[in-house]
Design a protein around this motif. Structure first.
Motif, PDB file in Angstrom:
ATOM      1  N   ILE A 118      29.775  -4.330 -20.641  1.00 36.32           N
ATOM      2  CA  ILE A 118      28.943  -5.697 -21.258  1.00 36.32           C
ATOM      3  C   ILE A 118      27.264  -5.619 -20.449  1.00 36.32           C
ATOM      4  CG2 ILE A 118      28.853  -7.470 -21.600  1.00 36.32           C
ATOM      5  CD1 ILE A 118      31.608  -8.067 -21.850  1.00 36.32           C
ATOM      6  N   ILE A 119      27.712  -5.989 -19.676  1.00 37.21           N
ATOM      7  CA  ILE A 119      26.441  -6.046 -18.526  1.00 37.21           C
ATOM      8  C   ILE A 119      25.191  -4.389 -18.303  1.00 37.21           C
ATOM      9  CG2 ILE A 119      24.940  -5.790 -16.351  1.00 37.21           C
ATOM     10  CD1 ILE A 119      27.186  -7.799 -15.148  1.00 37.21           C
ATOM     11  N   LEU A 120      25.454  -3.783 -18.094  1.00 37.64           N
ATOM     12  CA  LEU A 120      25.386  -2.097 -18.585  1.00 37.64           C
ATOM     13  C   LEU A 120      24.914  -1.438 -20.053  1.00 37.64           C
ATOM     14  CD1 LEU A 120      26.892  -0.293 -15.878  1.00 37.64           C
ATOM     15  CD2 LEU A 120      24.608  -1.479 -15.834  1.00 37.64           C
ATOM     16  N   LEU A 121      25.645  -1.910 -20.980  1.00 38.47           N
ATOM     17  CA  LEU A 121      25.448  -1.293 -22.116  1.00 38.47           C
ATOM     18  C   LEU A 121      26.159  -2.096 -23.403  1.00 38.47           C
ATOM     19  CD1 LEU A 121      27.420   2.377 -21.743  1.00 38.47           C
ATOM     20  CD2 LEU A 121      25.058   2.004 -22.229  1.00 38.47           C
ATOM     21  N   GLY A 122      25.817  -3.856 -22.960  1.00 38.75           N
ATOM     22  CA  GLY A 122      26.123  -4.192 -24.285  1.00 38.75           C
ATOM     23  C   GLY A 122      24.259  -4.250 -24.918  1.00 38.75           C
ATOM     24  N   PHE A 123      24.341  -5.254 -26.270  1.00 41.44           N
ATOM     25  CA  PHE A 123      23.315  -5.448 -27.159  1.00 41.44           C
ATOM     26  C   PHE A 123      22.058  -5.438 -25.773  1.00 41.44           C
ATOM     27  CE2 PHE A 123      26.305  -6.906 -29.778  1.00 41.44           C
ATOM     28  CZ  PHE A 123      26.496  -5.479 -31.059  1.00 41.44           C
ATOM     29  N   ASN A 124      21.963  -6.299 -24.729  1.00 45.07           N
ATOM     30  CA  ASN A 124      21.160  -6.222 -24.165  1.00 45.07           C
ATOM     31  C   ASN A 124      21.592  -5.683 -22.989  1.00 45.07           C
ATOM     32  OD1 ASN A 124      19.227  -8.067 -25.920  1.00 45.07           O
ATOM     33  ND2 ASN A 124      21.065  -9.377 -25.692  1.00 45.07           N
ATOM     34  N   GLY A 125      22.169  -4.684 -22.132  1.00 49.09           N
ATOM     35  CA  GLY A 125      22.339  -4.274 -21.766  1.00 49.09           C
ATOM     36  C   GLY A 125      21.487  -3.848 -20.521  1.00 49.09           C
ATOM     37  N   ALA A 126      21.072  -4.046 -19.361  1.00 50.84           N
ATOM     38  CA  ALA A 126      20.780  -2.732 -18.742  1.00 50.84           C
ATOM     39  C   ALA A 126      19.743  -1.081 -18.966  1.00 50.84           C
ATOM     40  CB  ALA A 126      20.706  -2.724 -16.706  1.00 50.84           C
ATOM     41  N   LEU A 127      21.053  -0.928 -19.162  1.00 52.20           N
ATOM     42  CA  LEU A 127      20.355   0.529 -19.578  1.00 52.20           C
ATOM     43  C   LEU A 127      20.611   0.995 -20.892  1.00 52.20           C
ATOM     44  CD1 LEU A 127      24.255   2.458 -17.381  1.00 52.20           C
ATOM     45  CD2 LEU A 127      21.226   2.399 -17.413  1.00 52.20           C
ATOM     46  N   THR A 128      20.911  -0.099 -21.836  1.00 57.39           N
ATOM     47  CA  THR A 128      21.008  -0.003 -23.543  1.00 57.39           C
ATOM     48  C   THR A 128      19.304  -0.062 -23.201  1.00 57.39           C
ATOM     49  OG1 THR A 128      22.679  -1.009 -23.774  1.00 57.39           O
ATOM     50  CG2 THR A 128      21.225  -0.960 -25.274  1.00 57.39           C
ATOM     51  N   ILE A 129      18.490  -1.346 -23.270  1.00 56.52           N
ATOM     52  CA  ILE A 129      17.277  -2.254 -22.901  1.00 56.52           C
ATOM     53  C   ILE A 129      16.762  -0.773 -22.901  1.00 56.52           C
ATOM     54  CG2 ILE A 129      15.142  -3.326 -22.204  1.00 56.52           C
ATOM     55  CD1 ILE A 129      17.328  -5.387 -22.277  1.00 56.52           C
ATOM     56  N   LEU A 130      16.973   0.684 -21.546  1.00 59.92           N
ATOM     57  CA  LEU A 130      16.193   1.062 -20.757  1.00 59.92           C
ATOM     58  C   LEU A 130      16.044   2.300 -21.483  1.00 59.92           C
ATOM     59  CD1 LEU A 130      14.486   1.865 -18.411  1.00 59.92           C
ATOM     60  CD2 LEU A 130      17.198   3.013 -17.095  1.00 59.92           C
ATOM     61  N   LEU A 131      16.919   2.700 -22.180  1.00 62.86           N
ATOM     62  CA  LEU A 131      16.998   4.085 -22.673  1.00 62.86           C
ATOM     63  C   LEU A 131      16.933   3.855 -24.196  1.00 62.86           C
ATOM     64  CD1 LEU A 131      21.094   5.218 -22.770  1.00 62.86           C
ATOM     65  CD2 LEU A 131      19.160   5.974 -21.541  1.00 62.86           C
ATOM     66  N   LYS A 132      16.544   2.221 -25.238  1.00 65.87           N
ATOM     67  CA  LYS A 132      15.716   2.062 -26.031  1.00 65.87           C
ATOM     68  C   LYS A 132      14.048   2.174 -25.778  1.00 65.87           C
ATOM     69  CE  LYS A 132      19.561  -1.239 -28.804  1.00 65.87           C
ATOM     70  NZ  LYS A 132      18.987  -2.174 -29.019  1.00 65.87           N
ATOM     71  N   GLN A 133      13.991   1.901 -24.579  1.00 67.59           N
ATOM     72  CA  GLN A 133      12.095   1.619 -24.086  1.00 67.59           C
ATOM     73  C   GLN A 133      11.620   3.379 -23.799  1.00 67.59           C
ATOM     74  OE1 GLN A 133      11.736  -0.909 -20.646  1.00 67.59           O
ATOM     75  NE2 GLN A 133      12.089  -2.578 -22.146  1.00 67.59           N
ATOM     76  N   MET A 134      12.858   3.839 -23.319  1.00 72.10           N
ATOM     77  CA  MET A 134      12.334   5.542 -23.294  1.00 72.10           C
ATOM     78  C   MET A 134      12.358   6.162 -24.738  1.00 72.10           C
ATOM     79  SD  MET A 134      14.712   6.192 -19.435  1.00 72.10           S
ATOM     80  CE  MET A 134      14.683   8.360 -19.532  1.00 72.10           C
ATOM     81  N   GLY A 135      12.986   6.002 -25.931  1.00 81.48           N
ATOM     82  CA  GLY A 135      13.161   6.404 -27.049  1.00 81.48           C
ATOM     83  C   GLY A 135      14.078   7.849 -26.864  1.00 81.48           C
ATOM     84  N   VAL A 136      14.966   7.108 -26.293  1.00 83.49           N
ATOM     85  CA  VAL A 136      16.435   8.171 -25.779  1.00 83.49           C
ATOM     86  C   VAL A 136      17.406   8.165 -27.362  1.00 83.49           C
ATOM     87  CG1 VAL A 136      18.707   8.824 -24.980  1.00 83.49           C
ATOM     88  CG2 VAL A 136      16.498   8.226 -23.632  1.00 83.49           C
ATOM     89  N   ILE A 137      17.516   5.758 -27.599  1.00 83.75           N
ATOM     90  CA  ILE A 137      18.316   5.862 -28.551  1.00 83.75           C
ATOM     91  C   ILE A 137      17.506   4.964 -29.235  1.00 83.75           C
ATOM     92  CG2 ILE A 137      20.917   6.282 -27.320  1.00 83.75           C
ATOM     93  CD1 ILE A 137      20.375   3.210 -26.579  1.00 83.75           C
ATOM     94  N   GLU A 138      18.489   5.162 -31.062  1.00 83.50           N
ATOM     95  CA  GLU A 138      17.124   3.502 -31.187  1.00 83.50           C
ATOM     96  C   GLU A 138      18.174   2.170 -30.866  1.00 83.50           C
ATOM     97  OE1 GLU A 138      17.009   5.010 -34.816  1.00 83.50           O
ATOM     98  OE2 GLU A 138      15.179   6.208 -34.769  1.00 83.50           O
ATOM     99  N   ASP A 139      19.770   2.293 -31.095  1.00 79.95           N
ATOM    100  CA  ASP A 139      20.613   1.033 -31.635  1.00 79.95           C
ATOM    101  C   ASP A 139      21.755   1.838 -30.979  1.00 79.95           C
ATOM    102  OD1 ASP A 139      21.526  -1.585 -31.462  1.00 79.95           O
ATOM    103  OD2 ASP A 139      22.094  -0.740 -33.486  1.00 79.95           O
TER     104      ASP A 139
END
Length: 280
Positions: free
Chosen positions: A118-139
């Motif tokens: 949840i901390i890493l890959l939740g909706f506001n997880g650290a990796l989720t936000i990072l990958l969104k900023q890098m354009g790797v994933i949209e959601d």
């Protein structure tokens, strides 16, 4: 002769505690669950199984369980094969560290694992936000079927490595050298020598990973609070729930899980025999 009989008698006597333990904690509970699965409001019969397979809700739970178990086991064993083979090529110090780490992470499950994801890959997880900023994933939805497959794959990989790593001991280096001397390339070596030798271990590991995923409960419950429809969640809700308490239906769904694992084991044994005859 008497000494041989005496030693066999002592060996059988030493098996008695194990036999009692096996009966008390394996056979007796399974018999109790099987008996209760046939107990319906109208009496004894297959009503619970008919309801389970006629209900779209329960069929969805079975489908979700099989899909999550299959894909997480497949991804897990692929990574485990690559990792186990790679460990043979590195230094012993790094290999010992990775094996110790795999042993530790294979037991990292339940609430701590769900919280970490949840901390890493939740909706506001650290990796989720990072990958969104890098354009790797949209959601990315960790609480969906795809998210569960990622989560399950995480704890499948170290278990797969622990099970497969010893299997590579069966591949001798002089076999590869002999194959190269005879003109075989890398693909031919793995096709005719490597994979046939490793097939029993690969199939056995895949079945264990399937069983591990099919029976997983604590992690998915902690992650989704019981809102994702898989068989272990449905069984638990009908055993401990206050509203939908139905232990007989829970027993029927548990027997469905037993049936799925029995079918997988039968297919596993058939594939083993077939691979053995092909290898010969």
């Amino acid at each position: 002769m008497k000494s041989s009989i005496s030693s066999k008698g002592w060996a059988l006597l030493c098996l008695v505690p194990f036999a009692l333990f096996f009966f008390a904690f394996q056979i007796a509970p399974l018999a109790w669950v099987a008996s209760n699965s046939l107990n319906t409001a109208e009496g004894w019969g297959l009503g619970n199984f008919q309801q389970a397979f006629s209900s779209a809700f329960y069929r969805q739970a079975m489908r979700h369980s099989l899909e999550v178990a299959f894909w997480s086991s497949l991804f897990g064993i692929v990574v485990a094969i690559i990792g186990s083979y790679s460990l043979r090529q590195v230094s012993s110090r790094l290999r010992d560290f990775v094996m110790a780490f795999s042993n530790m992470t294979s037991n990292f499950s339940g609430v701590p694992l769900a919280f970490a994801f949840i901390i890493l890959l939740g909706f506001n997880g650290a990796l989720t936000i990072l990958l969104k900023q890098m354009g790797v994933i949209e959601d990315f939805n960790l609480y969906s079927k795809t998210g569960l497959i990622v989560l399950y794959t995480y704890f499948q990989i170290p278990l797969g490595v622990l099970l497969l790593y010893p299997a590579f001991d069966a591949l001798r280096e002089d076999w590869r050298e002999s194959a190269e001397l005879l003109g075989a390339n890398t693909w031919q070596f793995w096709r005719h020598i490597g994979l046939p030798v490793l097939t029993p271990a690969l199939l056995g590991t895949f079945v264990i990973l399937l069983a591990n995923a099919l029976g997983a409960y604590a992690t998915v419950y902690a992650l989704t609070t019981g809102n994702f429809n898989i068989l272990p969640i449905r069984i638990a809700s009908m055993v401990s729930g206050d509203i939908f308490l139905d232990p007989n239906m829970a027993s029927a769904l548990a027997m469905v899980l037993v049936g799925l694992m029995t079918l997988i084991t039968i297919v596993h044994q058939w594939l083993l025999r077939r691979s053995y005859h092909v290898a010969r």
